[in-house]
Design a protein around this motif. Structure first.
Motif, PDB file in Angstrom:
ATOM      1  N   ASP A 442       0.837  -1.203   0.000  1.00 15.80           N
ATOM      2  CA  ASP A 442       0.000   0.000   0.000  1.00 15.80           C
ATOM      3  C   ASP A 442       0.870   1.249   0.000  1.00 15.80           C
ATOM      4  N   LEU A 443       1.988   1.183   0.717  1.00 17.79           N
ATOM      5  CA  LEU A 443       2.917   2.296   0.842  1.00 17.79           C
ATOM      6  C   LEU A 443       4.341   1.750   0.753  1.00 17.79           C
ATOM      7  N   ALA A 444       5.312   2.639   0.738  1.00 18.93           N
ATOM      8  CA  ALA A 444       6.722   2.238   0.776  1.00 18.93           C
ATOM      9  C   ALA A 444       7.487   3.243   1.629  1.00 18.93           C
ATOM     10  N   ALA A 445       8.661   2.831   2.064  1.00 18.95           N
ATOM     11  CA  ALA A 445       9.541   3.720   2.832  1.00 18.95           C
ATOM     12  C   ALA A 445      10.961   3.178   2.731  1.00 18.95           C
ATOM     13  N   TYR A 446      11.918   3.982   3.199  1.00 22.38           N
ATOM     14  CA  TYR A 446      13.317   3.582   3.146  1.00 22.38           C
ATOM     15  C   TYR A 446      13.513   2.195   3.759  1.00 22.38           C
ATOM     16  N   ALA A 447      14.225   1.334   3.005  1.00 21.74           N
ATOM     17  CA  ALA A 447      14.435  -0.025   3.481  1.00 21.74           C
ATOM     18  C   ALA A 447      15.859  -0.508   3.238  1.00 21.74           C
ATOM     19  N   THR A 448      16.763   0.417   2.969  1.00 21.85           N
ATOM     20  CA  THR A 448      18.146   0.020   2.720  1.00 21.85           C
ATOM     21  C   THR A 448      19.090   1.127   3.165  1.00 21.85           C
ATOM     22  N   ASN A 449      20.286   0.733   3.571  1.00 20.92           N
ATOM     23  CA  ASN A 449      21.280   1.705   4.024  1.00 20.92           C
ATOM     24  C   ASN A 449      20.836   2.469   5.266  1.00 20.92           C
ATOM     25  N   LEU A 450      20.030   1.839   6.104  1.00 22.71           N
ATOM     26  CA  LEU A 450      19.521   2.492   7.310  1.00 22.71           C
ATOM     27  C   LEU A 450      20.589   2.467   8.401  1.00 22.71           C
ATOM     28  N   ARG A 451      20.903   3.626   8.932  1.00 26.44           N
ATOM     29  CA  ARG A 451      21.941   3.747   9.958  1.00 26.44           C
ATOM     30  C   ARG A 451      21.326   3.543  11.348  1.00 26.44           C
ATOM     31  N   MET A 452      21.999   2.731  12.167  1.00 20.55           N
ATOM     32  CA  MET A 452      21.620   2.581  13.569  1.00 20.55           C
ATOM     33  C   MET A 452      22.862   2.212  14.363  1.00 20.55           C
ATOM     34  N   ILE A 453      22.756   2.236  15.676  1.00 18.39           N
ATOM     35  CA  ILE A 453      23.858   1.865  16.555  1.00 18.39           C
ATOM     36  C   ILE A 453      23.514   0.562  17.256  1.00 18.39           C
ATOM     37  N   VAL A 454      24.410  -0.400  17.165  1.00 21.87           N
ATOM     38  CA  VAL A 454      24.225  -1.707  17.793  1.00 21.87           C
ATOM     39  C   VAL A 454      25.400  -1.973  18.718  1.00 21.87           C
ATOM     40  N   GLN A 455      25.112  -2.060  20.006  1.00 23.31           N
ATOM     41  CA  GLN A 455      26.138  -2.266  21.023  1.00 23.31           C
ATOM     42  C   GLN A 455      27.291  -1.273  20.877  1.00 23.31           C
ATOM     43  N   GLY A 456      26.918  -0.032  20.628  1.00 24.65           N
ATOM     44  CA  GLY A 456      27.883   1.050  20.574  1.00 24.65           C
ATOM     45  C   GLY A 456      28.517   1.294  19.227  1.00 24.65           C
ATOM     46  N   ASN A 457      28.221   0.455  18.221  1.00 21.55           N
ATOM     47  CA  ASN A 457      28.846   0.573  16.905  1.00 21.55           C
ATOM     48  C   ASN A 457      27.844   1.027  15.856  1.00 21.55           C
ATOM     49  N   LEU A 458      28.239   2.007  15.040  1.00 23.51           N
ATOM     50  CA  LEU A 458      27.393   2.435  13.929  1.00 23.51           C
ATOM     51  C   LEU A 458      27.361   1.350  12.866  1.00 23.51           C
ATOM     52  N   GLN A 459      26.142   0.994  12.424  1.00 24.29           N
ATOM     53  CA  GLN A 459      25.982  -0.032  11.411  1.00 24.29           C
ATOM     54  C   GLN A 459      24.938   0.397  10.389  1.00 24.29           C
ATOM     55  N   TYR A 460      25.016  -0.220   9.203  1.00 23.21           N
ATOM     56  CA  TYR A 460      23.963  -0.092   8.208  1.00 23.21           C
ATOM     57  C   TYR A 460      23.137  -1.376   8.215  1.00 23.21           C
ATOM     58  N   ILE A 461      21.872  -1.249   7.857  1.00 24.78           N
ATOM     59  CA  ILE A 461      21.009  -2.429   7.837  1.00 24.78           C
ATOM     60  C   ILE A 461      19.956  -2.247   6.753  1.00 24.78           C
ATOM     61  N   ASP A 462      19.489  -3.345   6.210  1.00 23.31           N
ATOM     62  CA  ASP A 462      18.477  -3.331   5.159  1.00 23.31           C
ATOM     63  C   ASP A 462      17.219  -4.048   5.618  1.00 23.31           C
ATOM     64  N   GLY A 463      16.110  -3.798   4.930  1.00 23.27           N
ATOM     65  CA  GLY A 463      14.891  -4.568   5.143  1.00 23.27           C
ATOM     66  C   GLY A 463      13.660  -3.696   5.286  1.00 23.27           C
ATOM     67  N   THR A 464      12.527  -4.226   4.822  1.00 20.45           N
ATOM     68  CA  THR A 464      11.260  -3.523   5.061  1.00 20.45           C
ATOM     69  C   THR A 464      10.922  -3.526   6.546  1.00 20.45           C
ATOM     70  N   SER A 465      11.716  -4.239   7.339  1.00 17.20           N
ATOM     71  CA  SER A 465      11.625  -4.115   8.791  1.00 17.20           C
ATOM     72  C   SER A 465      11.963  -2.700   9.237  1.00 17.20           C
ATOM     73  N   GLY A 466      12.645  -1.941   8.405  1.00 11.50           N
ATOM     74  CA  GLY A 466      12.856  -0.522   8.681  1.00 11.50           C
ATOM     75  C   GLY A 466      11.731   0.324   8.122  1.00 11.50           C
ATOM     76  N   ALA A 467      11.190  -0.081   6.974  1.00 10.02           N
ATOM     77  CA  ALA A 467      10.134   0.699   6.325  1.00 10.02           C
ATOM     78  C   ALA A 467       8.859   0.759   7.158  1.00 10.02           C
ATOM     79  N   ALA A 468       8.488  -0.358   7.795  1.00 15.37           N
ATOM     80  CA  ALA A 468       7.254  -0.381   8.587  1.00 15.37           C
ATOM     81  C   ALA A 468       7.316   0.559   9.793  1.00 15.37           C
ATOM     82  N   PRO A 469       8.352   0.492  10.641  1.00 17.74           N
ATOM     83  CA  PRO A 469       8.383   1.436  11.773  1.00 17.74           C
ATOM     84  C   PRO A 469       8.543   2.892  11.348  1.00 17.74           C
ATOM     85  N   ILE A 470       9.245   3.147  10.241  1.00 22.25           N
ATOM     86  CA  ILE A 470       9.350   4.524   9.753  1.00 22.25           C
ATOM     87  C   ILE A 470       7.966   5.067   9.405  1.00 22.25           C
ATOM     88  N   THR A 471       7.195   4.280   8.665  1.00 26.45           N
ATOM     89  CA  THR A 471       5.857   4.719   8.261  1.00 26.45           C
ATOM     90  C   THR A 471       4.931   4.839   9.466  1.00 26.45           C
TER      91      THR A 471
END
Length: 554
Positions: A442-471
């Motif tokens: 129905d909709l779309a949102a950013y799902a690749t190259n998403l920046r987050m911090i995991v255990q103190g380290n900056l990381q990139y991550i992909d997935g519509t698992s990012g698109a759903a919470p963004i929306t």
């Protein structure tokens, strides 16, 4: 050289073939919890009520229903519940006692007894099945094609049992197990941060409202399996990008990093973007099993006081592994949530239109992911940011897309989908998909190259698992504005996304989705659906912008 990223979306495995029987029987004195599903009284009430409370033109649009309203209209009577529980208690009386209690709406009964009595009542063996990827076990009937009605007939069960008990969750078909994170997907586009999301999706500068810690002013992410997050990671990314302090306000269930087999990538992604795209209270809803038990999930939401009304869920899998009866049951649970003014945002999946055979995605027929393909959910596909310093998006090729083989196309999708199928160029062979089914996303949102911090380290991550919470985060501010305008929470909005014309933000017209096999050895198959002007089966109506959403929904 391509940079390989982690895909942060759980998928599910197939029935039977991925749960590995160990040969071990459940100890006779082991306690067994099981759920009995009952035939609903007046089931059409759910459809009729959901329609009138979700239609802005209806006189009942702002008349809110309660759990008591649902129970009084679809639940079985106290007398029927008592008769069913009493009958079960009277079986195999020489063994341990049995307890039973109706669940919220009296269309399920939760029971518990010992293994010996369970096996005696149902004339089956409870055997242990091991999850194929995690150190997790379930006990389930040895016979996965169990005939419940035949057993009731053999026991000469009364009509109230034979006619009203339609399913027992520990016998028959095995539940779908969670799969591990996929990997090996090359990224598309440039990096995305919570700051970029807020700027491009219109939430930057909006006046927040934290006068309540839950309900209409809050959002929540849901987790299955032993997922967890580190609160310090959320604080760290807020410090890194100079964002307001906004920790997870409430936990329903357990956020336990020390649990055996615990995983953190999915939960970290969900919590990072829900707490940082908007500054409203965020809750975490933790369902501990490594199977997709959406009845437990929905019952948890409906029984939790002041539960947030905006919910983001990043779990699912191909429709074929859920089974028709299971999907019908879950859809009914989603209808209840819509009536209670919850809005559900589901990741559309990370294998494009890959289909499932025996638990592994294959090249061949296309298949939509469920529950995103439920008409009662908002399915969120994937996009990517094409260039730094712009807001132009393209379709993330791995985003879930296509057409349901289980749910027929709702009438509110007809105009948009018919136009797409009749005018879009370079569509895939029509024999590969069901063009009369419910279309996603129905909709779309950013799902690749998403920046987050995991255990103190900056990381990139992909997935519509990012698109759903963004929306979901952006829609949280719509609920805030609705409260300011004297209105209640959004509730079930999927039809309105179409009947309003679909101008919700940026219309994504570049790129296409692709069929992939998923897993650690992801293989690209055929091109699938192209993006075009207007709704398309690659990006839906496109990505959202708060200003446009407020014009439609607030």
């Amino acid at each position: 050289m391509l940079k390989l990223l982690v895909i942060a979306c759980f998928c599910v495995g197939a029935f039977g073939l991925l749960w590995n029987p160990t040969g071990r029987r459940s100890p006779y004195d082991e306690n067994v919890e099981f759920r009995i599903q009952l035939l609903k009284n007046n089931p059409q009430w759910l459809d009729e009520t959901l329609e009138v409370v979700s239609d802005p033109k209806s006189k009942e649009y702002e008349i809110y229903r309660t759990n008591e309203d649902i129970r009084s209209n679809i639940g079985r009577s106290d007398r029927e519940i008592h008769q069913i529980i009493s009958w079960f208690k009277k079986q195999c009386t020489e063994l341990c006692p049995l307890k039973g209690k109706a669940m919220i709406h009296a269309d399920f009964i939760q029971m518990s007894t010992c293994t010996a009595k369970f096996e005696c009542i149902f004339d089956t063996q409870l055997v242990q099945y091991k999850h194929p990827l995690y150190d997790y076990f379930i006990y389930h009937s040895k016979d996965t094609s169990y005939d419940l009605q035949k057993r009731f007939k053999d026991l000469n069960a009364p009509a109230v049992v034979r006619e009203l008990v339609v399913n027992v969750n520990n016998v028959g078909r095995l539940p779908p197990p969670l799969r591990k994170f996929s990997s090996g997907f090359p990224y598309q586009g440039v990096k995305v941060t919570p700051v970029i999301v807020a700027e491009n999706y219109g939430t930057k500068g909006f006046q927040n409202d934290r006068s309540s810690n839950g309900g209409q002013l809050a959002n929540a992410f849901a987790e299955f399996g032993k997922q967890y997050f580190f609160p310090n990671d959320i604080a760290a990314i807020q410090k890194h990008y100079n964002l307001p302090n906004n920790s997870v306000a409430e936990i329903v269930g357990v956020n336990d990093p020390s649990a055996k087999g615990a995983q953190y990538m999915e939960c970290t992604l969900d919590s990072t973007y829900l707490t940082n795209v908007v500054n409203q209270p965020t809750w975490g809803i933790f369902i501990p099993t490594f199977q997709l038990d959406y009845v437990t999930f929905t019952q948890t939401l409906m029984s939790t006081a002041n539960c947030p009304k905006i919910i983001s869920i990043s779990y699912g899998g191909a429709e074929s592994i859920f089974g028709t009866d299971n999907m019908n049951t879950i859809d009914d649970e989603f209808k209840k949530l819509g009536i209670l003014k919850f809005t559900l945002f589901f990741s559309a999946g990370d294998t494009g239109v890959g289909n499932t055979l025996d638990g592994d995605f294959q090249c061949g027929q296309f298949e939509a992911n469920y529950p995103a393909s439920s008409p009662y959910a908002v399915a969120v596909g994937g996009s990517y940011l094409r260039e730094t310093g712009t807001s132009e998006e393209g379709v993330w090729r791995y985003g879930g897309s296509g057409f349901s083989t289980h749910n027929k196309r709702p009438s509110w999708q007809d105009a948009a989908v018919t136009k797409y199928l009749s005018s879009a160029q370079n569509l895939p062979d029509s024999s590969k998909y069901n063009n009369t089914g419910r279309a996603v996303p129905d909709l779309a949102a950013y799902a690749t190259n998403l920046r987050m911090i995991v255990q103190g380290n900056l990381q990139y991550i992909d997935g519509t698992s990012g698109a759903a919470p963004i929306t979901a985060a952006v829609f949280t501010y719509v609920n805030v504005q609705r409260m300011r305008n004297g209105k209640g929470p959004l509730g079930y909005i999927t039809p309105q996304l179409y009947t309003s014309g679909g101008d919700v933000g940026q219309d994504i017209t570049y790129g296409f989705t692709q069929q992939t096999t998923g897993g650690d050895f992801n293989i690209l198959c055929a091109k699938a659906f192209p993006a075009v002007s207007g709704w398309d089966a690659a990006s839906g109506h496109g990505s959202v912008h708060l200003d446009k959403l407020l014009k439609i929904f607030a």
